[in-house]
Design a protein around this motif. Sequence first.
Motif, PDB file in Angstrom:
ATOM      1  N   TYR A  66     -27.236 -33.941  29.356  1.00 13.43           N
ATOM      2  CA  TYR A  66     -26.644 -35.554  29.138  1.00 13.43           C
ATOM      3  C   TYR A  66     -26.333 -36.372  28.175  1.00 13.43           C
ATOM      4  N   PHE A  67     -27.820 -36.782  27.442  1.00 11.32           N
ATOM      5  CA  PHE A  67     -27.112 -37.127  26.552  1.00 11.32           C
ATOM      6  C   PHE A  67     -27.393 -36.232  24.895  1.00 11.32           C
ATOM      7  N   ALA A  68     -28.065 -34.940  24.932  1.00 15.27           N
ATOM      8  CA  ALA A  68     -27.782 -34.114  23.979  1.00 15.27           C
ATOM      9  C   ALA A  68     -26.728 -33.413  23.615  1.00 15.27           C
ATOM     10  N   VAL A  69     -25.733 -33.167  25.006  1.00 20.37           N
ATOM     11  CA  VAL A  69     -24.910 -32.249  24.552  1.00 20.37           C
ATOM     12  C   VAL A  69     -23.655 -32.387  24.447  1.00 20.37           C
ATOM     13  N   PRO A  70     -22.552 -31.952  23.139  1.00 22.88           N
ATOM     14  CA  PRO A  70     -21.280 -33.030  23.153  1.00 22.88           C
ATOM     15  C   PRO A  70     -20.429 -32.931  23.393  1.00 22.88           C
ATOM     16  N   GLU A  71     -19.129 -34.049  23.815  1.00 21.98           N
ATOM     17  CA  GLU A  71     -18.645 -33.839  24.730  1.00 21.98           C
ATOM     18  C   GLU A  71     -17.302 -32.759  24.038  1.00 21.98           C
ATOM     19  N   PRO A  72     -17.025 -31.504  24.924  1.00 20.26           N
ATOM     20  CA  PRO A  72     -15.614 -31.582  24.236  1.00 20.26           C
ATOM     21  C   PRO A  72     -14.410 -32.312  24.235  1.00 20.26           C
ATOM     22  N   GLU A  73     -13.406 -31.909  23.288  1.00 18.65           N
ATOM     23  CA  GLU A  73     -12.166 -32.689  23.007  1.00 18.65           C
ATOM     24  C   GLU A  73     -11.223 -32.531  23.541  1.00 18.65           C
ATOM     25  N   GLY A  74      -9.999 -32.885  23.718  1.00 18.13           N
ATOM     26  CA  GLY A  74      -9.237 -32.092  23.604  1.00 18.13           C
ATOM     27  C   GLY A  74      -9.254 -32.018  25.293  1.00 18.13           C
ATOM     28  N   SER A  75      -7.571 -31.002  26.297  1.00 18.35           N
ATOM     29  CA  SER A  75      -7.982 -31.008  27.452  1.00 18.35           C
ATOM     30  C   SER A  75      -7.658 -28.903  27.647  1.00 18.35           C
ATOM     31  N   SER A  76      -7.632 -28.833  28.841  1.00 19.71           N
ATOM     32  CA  SER A  76      -7.618 -26.987  29.174  1.00 19.71           C
ATOM     33  C   SER A  76      -5.920 -26.820  28.950  1.00 19.71           C
ATOM     34  N   LYS A  77      -5.616 -25.673  29.040  1.00 18.46           N
ATOM     35  CA  LYS A  77      -4.104 -25.671  29.500  1.00 18.46           C
ATOM     36  C   LYS A  77      -4.190 -24.969  30.396  1.00 18.46           C
ATOM     37  N   HIS A  78      -4.137 -24.857  31.527  1.00 14.71           N
ATOM     38  CA  HIS A  78      -3.435 -23.838  32.864  1.00 14.71           C
ATOM     39  C   HIS A  78      -2.231 -23.481  32.835  1.00 14.71           C
ATOM     40  N   ALA A  79      -1.695 -22.415  31.751  1.00 12.85           N
ATOM     41  CA  ALA A  79      -0.338 -21.658  31.546  1.00 12.85           C
ATOM     42  C   ALA A  79      -0.580 -20.345  31.555  1.00 12.85           C
ATOM     43  N   SER A  80      -0.250 -20.105  32.001  1.00 11.83           N
ATOM     44  CA  SER A  80      -0.485 -18.004  31.267  1.00 11.83           C
ATOM     45  C   SER A  80       1.023 -17.732  30.369  1.00 11.83           C
ATOM     46  N   SER A  81       0.983 -16.551  29.935  1.00 14.28           N
ATOM     47  CA  SER A  81       1.868 -16.523  29.214  1.00 14.28           C
ATOM     48  C   SER A  81       2.921 -16.746  30.262  1.00 14.28           C
ATOM     49  N   PHE A  82       3.673 -16.853  31.043  1.00 18.37           N
ATOM     50  CA  PHE A  82       4.483 -16.579  32.343  1.00 18.37           C
ATOM     51  C   PHE A  82       4.611 -17.819  32.590  1.00 18.37           C
ATOM     52  N   GLY A  83       3.451 -18.956  31.968  1.00 18.87           N
ATOM     53  CA  GLY A  83       4.157 -20.313  32.675  1.00 18.87           C
ATOM     54  C   GLY A  83       3.191 -20.054  33.982  1.00 18.87           C
TER      55      GLY A  83
END
Length: 519
Positions: free
Chosen positions: A259-276
Amino acid sequence: MDELELAQKHPNTTSERVDLEQTPPAPAEAVHGKPSFSEQPGADRAKTVSDGEPNLRAARNFGPESSTGKLETSCEKPLPKWRLILSVFLPFVAGYYLSFLFRTINASISPALAADFGLGAAETGLLASVYFLVFAGAQIPLGVLLDRYGPRRVQSVLLVIAVGGVTLFGNADSFAELLIGRALIGLGVAASLMAGLKAIVTWFPKDRVAFVNGGMIMLGSLGAVTATVPIDVLLNWIGWRSLFEVLTVATLATAGLIYFAVPEPEGSSKHASSFGKPLTLRSVFSDARFLRIAPLSATCIGSSWAMHSLWAASWLADVEGFDHQAVVNQLFTMAIGISLGALLLGIIADRLRKRGVPTEVLLAVVGALFMLAEIALVLRAPLPSVMLWSVVSVVGAATVLSFAMIADYFPVEIAARANGALNLLHFGGAFAIQYGIGVIVNQWAPQNGQYPEVAYQIAFSCGIALQAAALIWFAVPWLRNFVRYLSASIASPLVGLDRPMALVPVAEGVVLEASREDW
């Protein structure tokens, strides 16, 4: 019209495609005649030709880089190598170490539990396998949570649940309390592997995923080493209840570290495929490649876990006639084997990949060797027991291969869900096989506290049958294309062809396909 012409005439549509030189091998044929979600409709099935022309068919592949065009494997800023190791790699290794320790510890403590609670083979098998049952059931929802909230928060919270399970197990006064405590432990460490894999895919370069996975699984599998001789020493010194008090503190400390050592990822996931279209679990379970590798991976790895974590000790004592110390020593050797095997498989997969050999081929070879070792055990072949059981244990580290393939098949946005789907089958298979062996063995009456050899032989043979069926299913594309190769080879002299076939690497392995230009 080939892919390059399309790219020139329709530049807007080709923005969704990946650079051909960076695209991994193309997916397998779709299931039931429908294109898998990894295939782009209307893509030309151009083949590799003998003069080295690029395999344009690879442009259809939906790998981690092709979900939204040139999608990067991570939207995170690169971290220095030292910080990647200290704040990402090692904390999740600690969590996976605990998971492995709790998975295999029953082989060492089951004699004490059987004596204190009067457990038979069926109860012992259920107590050990309920861990796998809960673990398997949690994989899908935990995969969604990991993709949404990240491995840091999910893993640390779950380890707190594991703390409650360890405490209950260590203070249990009945079989029911043992069962509930074991189930809570399984739930609490259920994301240990997936969280580490998610962190690796997020923070590490894609071309190093197999190697880093191997390193994590190698170090984490030291938990299995700890569950043998070191745990046996502690059991003789402080007893199994005090041992679980120590494990309670260790689990709580690991939760805090993550909880205290691991960095928190920045940004958000894009839940889309190549077809949208949104990427969902249906995308995973409908993918032809996933449907090919999942049964083989689940039956082999699940069987290895089931046998290593419980039934290897029973076989060695009842069939081989080992005393307690000899059993512990051999389990220790097996645990060392799985640790070294994880690193070895990761290195081999990494080097074969650079030489154009798909990881699927290595998985098939590992599965075949596993079945040969089991057959040798069942038939009591005149080979060293430690050698055969070491092969059995090493196969448990083949997750290095399976999850590396999953990282190739699916984008980072659904990496945890894809890993969770496969892990569900791994642990579901381990539960069914571990409990099933106990049920079969329990059909024979024990003599002087030991079950007869035939009981184990029949139980293990059932597992081998399942693995053989899964290997045949996995090899169907190879067998089908090999038949085509033979047919074309026979027909070639009739039409004057010198090279009727060409080797084409695809997601399911290296198969033989007819080259369009040759025909």
